[in-house]
Write an enzyme that holds these catalytic residues in place. Structure first.
Site, PDB file in Angstrom:
ATOM      1  N   LYS A   1       0.807  -1.225   0.000  1.00  0.00           N
ATOM      2  CA  LYS A   1       0.000   0.000   0.000  1.00  0.00           C
ATOM      3  C   LYS A   1       0.842   1.277   0.000  1.00  0.00           C
ATOM      4  CE  LYS A   1      -4.276  -1.673   2.157  1.00  0.00           C
ATOM      5  NZ  LYS A   1      -5.170  -1.649   3.319  1.00  0.00           N
TER       6      LYS A   1
ATOM      7  N   ASP B   1      -9.870   3.039   2.177  1.00  0.00           N
ATOM      8  CA  ASP B   1      -9.937   2.693   3.609  1.00  0.00           C
ATOM      9  C   ASP B   1     -10.424   3.909   4.408  1.00  0.00           C
ATOM     10  OD1 ASP B   1      -9.034   0.074   3.410  1.00  0.00           O
ATOM     11  OD2 ASP B   1      -6.931   0.600   3.722  1.00  0.00           O
TER      12      ASP B   1
HETATM   13  P1  NDP Z   1       0.509  -3.484   8.414  1.00  0.00           P
HETATM   14  O1  NDP Z   1       1.307  -4.703   8.130  1.00  0.00           O
HETATM   15  O2  NDP Z   1       0.793  -2.241   7.628  1.00  0.00           O
HETATM   16  O3  NDP Z   1       0.651  -3.112   9.995  1.00  0.00           O
HETATM   17  C1  NDP Z   1       0.552  -4.110  10.972  1.00  0.00           C
HETATM   18  C2  NDP Z   1       0.493  -3.460  12.337  1.00  0.00           C
HETATM   19  O4  NDP Z   1       0.323  -4.482  13.327  1.00  0.00           O
HETATM   20  C3  NDP Z   1       1.756  -2.712  12.712  1.00  0.00           C
HETATM   21  O5  NDP Z   1       1.416  -1.615  13.521  1.00  0.00           O
HETATM   22  C4  NDP Z   1       2.539  -3.763  13.511  1.00  0.00           C
HETATM   23  O6  NDP Z   1       3.468  -3.220  14.424  1.00  0.00           O
HETATM   24  C5  NDP Z   1       1.406  -4.406  14.267  1.00  0.00           C
HETATM   25  N1  NDP Z   1       1.745  -5.746  14.746  1.00  0.00           N
HETATM   26  C6  NDP Z   1       1.757  -6.891  14.027  1.00  0.00           C
HETATM   27  N2  NDP Z   1       2.092  -7.934  14.809  1.00  0.00           N
HETATM   28  C7  NDP Z   1       2.305  -7.429  16.060  1.00  0.00           C
HETATM   29  C8  NDP Z   1       2.675  -8.002  17.300  1.00  0.00           C
HETATM   30  N3  NDP Z   1       2.887  -9.309  17.415  1.00  0.00           N
HETATM   31  N4  NDP Z   1       2.785  -7.193  18.373  1.00  0.00           N
HETATM   32  C9  NDP Z   1       2.549  -5.861  18.258  1.00  0.00           C
HETATM   33  N5  NDP Z   1       2.197  -5.270  17.099  1.00  0.00           N
HETATM   34  C10 NDP Z   1       2.076  -6.033  16.005  1.00  0.00           C
HETATM   35  O7  NDP Z   1      -1.001  -3.928   8.264  1.00  0.00           O
HETATM   36  P2  NDP Z   1      -2.311  -3.030   8.042  1.00  0.00           P
HETATM   37  O8  NDP Z   1      -2.155  -1.746   8.768  1.00  0.00           O
HETATM   38  O9  NDP Z   1      -2.660  -2.962   6.625  1.00  0.00           O
HETATM   39  O10 NDP Z   1      -3.416  -3.949   8.757  1.00  0.00           O
HETATM   40  C11 NDP Z   1      -3.465  -4.026  10.175  1.00  0.00           C
HETATM   41  C12 NDP Z   1      -4.742  -4.758  10.580  1.00  0.00           C
HETATM   42  O11 NDP Z   1      -5.862  -3.989  10.153  1.00  0.00           O
HETATM   43  C13 NDP Z   1      -4.885  -6.128   9.918  1.00  0.00           C
HETATM   44  O12 NDP Z   1      -5.416  -7.019  10.862  1.00  0.00           O
HETATM   45  C14 NDP Z   1      -5.868  -5.898   8.792  1.00  0.00           C
HETATM   46  O13 NDP Z   1      -6.648  -7.036   8.554  1.00  0.00           O
HETATM   47  C15 NDP Z   1      -6.735  -4.786   9.381  1.00  0.00           C
HETATM   48  N6  NDP Z   1      -7.316  -3.961   8.320  1.00  0.00           N
HETATM   49  C16 NDP Z   1      -8.657  -4.039   8.144  1.00  0.00           C
HETATM   50  C17 NDP Z   1      -9.278  -3.265   7.193  1.00  0.00           C
HETATM   51  C18 NDP Z   1     -10.749  -3.378   7.029  1.00  0.00           C
HETATM   52  O14 NDP Z   1     -11.257  -2.908   6.002  1.00  0.00           O
HETATM   53  N7  NDP Z   1     -11.466  -3.936   7.984  1.00  0.00           N
HETATM   54  C19 NDP Z   1      -8.522  -2.336   6.328  1.00  0.00           C
HETATM   55  C20 NDP Z   1      -7.107  -2.296   6.618  1.00  0.00           C
HETATM   56  C21 NDP Z   1      -6.538  -3.101   7.583  1.00  0.00           C
HETATM   57  P3  NDP Z   1       5.002  -2.973  13.972  1.00  0.00           P
HETATM   58  O15 NDP Z   1       4.980  -1.741  13.107  1.00  0.00           O
HETATM   59  O16 NDP Z   1       5.701  -2.736  15.263  1.00  0.00           O
HETATM   60  O17 NDP Z   1       5.436  -4.200  13.255  1.00  0.00           O
END
Ligand code: NDP
Length: 315
Positions: free
Chosen positions: A67, A103
């Site tokens: 993205k 989004d």
């Molecule tokens: P990204 O990969 O861009 O970001 C993931 C986020 O989750 C980061 O902030 C990351 O932290 C954090 N994270 C992942 N694993 C861990 C962990 N074990 N402990 C702490 N933090 C963690 O993904 P997106 O932002 O695109 O998506 C995030 C969530 O939002 C997903 O579950 C996705 O399904 C959901 N989503 C839903 C949408 C909808 O339309 N309903 C639209 C967009 C997203 P770090 O930076 O420290 O790695």
């Protein structure tokens, strides 16, 4: 000629968008096919080139992990894409590609539904700093929130997000804070809205927060499309809760309209989503699947989570 719309991500095998968008095309009798393109980052530029030159393409969705990477590859961005620095939808203007971020309107609909008839709150805590969190933070800024605190496992990413929004957030307080339970607890006591934009809870029944620090009267939105452990704990504490279904549906509807110029058949799309959920799929789109899901589960079991039992039953 059958038109094509593609989802470009890595991985994409378990995407819900395919079922939802194909149901929309079929319901309106549009001769179009929604395809899943699993492309690792090294192949993103070629995929964009193919999209630009093929006259049968209506456009595309872009998902994890592209993205933000796709932004420099488009010819023009809408305001929402530009301000968030993230693109989840592409449309074509001749051989030029336009980047959109649906989004943002998807989150707005979800927030409006969550708040209901209450006065729109002014303070929020956001967990996560990825692409989803960028749409959330921008949505909160636009909604007139005065204080938004972003917590992220890797603080530098939250700080980068705050810096990115510097100008649009100049009139309010947007802060990045380190992920410490005591700090989160103190912030939750001062806020009204909590949004989980991390993927904790996506592939395992983990919560980003211990149940005991969740205050009783929060409005809690989890972007994950399932009744996650966070949502169950929040409901038990007396909070009002919502999962990611509304956001997912409305970002998809907005993308559909951009490609076709027609209002999206929301009921058919919602039914397709529900059907996919009944079959056990609960990721938004392009989320970890197979080996990657196991890897993500291993990671979430070792950092920042509060449980390790199997994932919640979807729905
Ligand atoms: P990204 O990969 O861009 O970001 C993931 C986020 O989750 C980061 O902030 C990351 O932290 C954090 N994270 C992942 N694993 C861990 C962990 N074990 N402990 C702490 N933090 C963690 O993904 P997106 O932002 O695109 O998506 C995030 C969530 O939002 C997903 O579950 C996705 O399904 C959901 N989503 C839903 C949408 C909808 O339309 N309903 C639209 C967009 C997203 P770090 O930076 O420290 O790695």
């Amino acid at each position: 000629m059958t038109k094509r719309v593609v989802l470009i991500g890595h991985p994409v095998a378990h995407s819900l968008s395919g079922a939802m968008q194909q149901a929309a095309f079929d319901t309106l009798g549009i001769d179009a096919r929604y395809e899943l393109w699993d492309r690792p980052p090294i192949e993103l530029s070629d995929a964009i080139g193919e999209l630009r030159s093929g006259d049968d393409f209506l456009g595309a969705n872009v998902t994890i992990p592209h993205k933000e990477r796709v932004v420099p590859l488009v010819d023009r961005q809408t305001e929402e894409a530009h301000v968030t620095g993230a693109v989840n939808t592409l449309t074509r203007e001749g051989h030029k590609l336009v980047g959109h971020n649906t989004d943002v309107p998807g989150f707005k609909t979800a927030l409006d539904q969550l708040v209901g008839r209450q006065k729109m709150p002014r303070a929020a805590v956001v967990l996560g700093a990825g692409g989803g969190a960028r749409a959330v933070v921008y949505g909160l800024i636009r909604e007139g929130f005065q204080r938004v605190v972003v917590f992220n496992r890797h603080l530098h990413r939250a700080e980068g997000l705050v810096k990115h929004f510097g100008r649009s957030a100049a009139h309010m307080e947007l802060r990045a804070m380190p992920w410490h339970e005591s700090i989160i607890e103190a912030e939750l006591a001062k806020t009204k809205v909590l949004v989980n934009a991390t993927s904790i809870g996506l592939v395992a029944d983990d919560s980003p927060l211990p149940a005991e620090i969740i205050p009783a009267d929060l409005l809690v939105l989890d972007l994950i499309y399932a009744r996650t452990r966070l949502l169950r704990d929040a409901a038990a504490a007396g909070c009002t809760i919502a999962d990611g279904e509304t956001m997912l549906l409305h970002q998809g509807a907005a993308s559909f309209t951009l490609w076709t110029g027609q209002p999206a058949p929301l009921e058919a799309m919602a039914a397709a989503l529900a059907d996919a959920r009944d079959h056990g799929v609960r990721s938004a789109e392009g989320e970890p699947a197979g080996d990657d899901a196991q890897a993500a589960a291993d990671v979430s079991g070792s950092a920042g989570s509060t449980g390790s039992t199997p994932g919640p039953t979807p729905g």
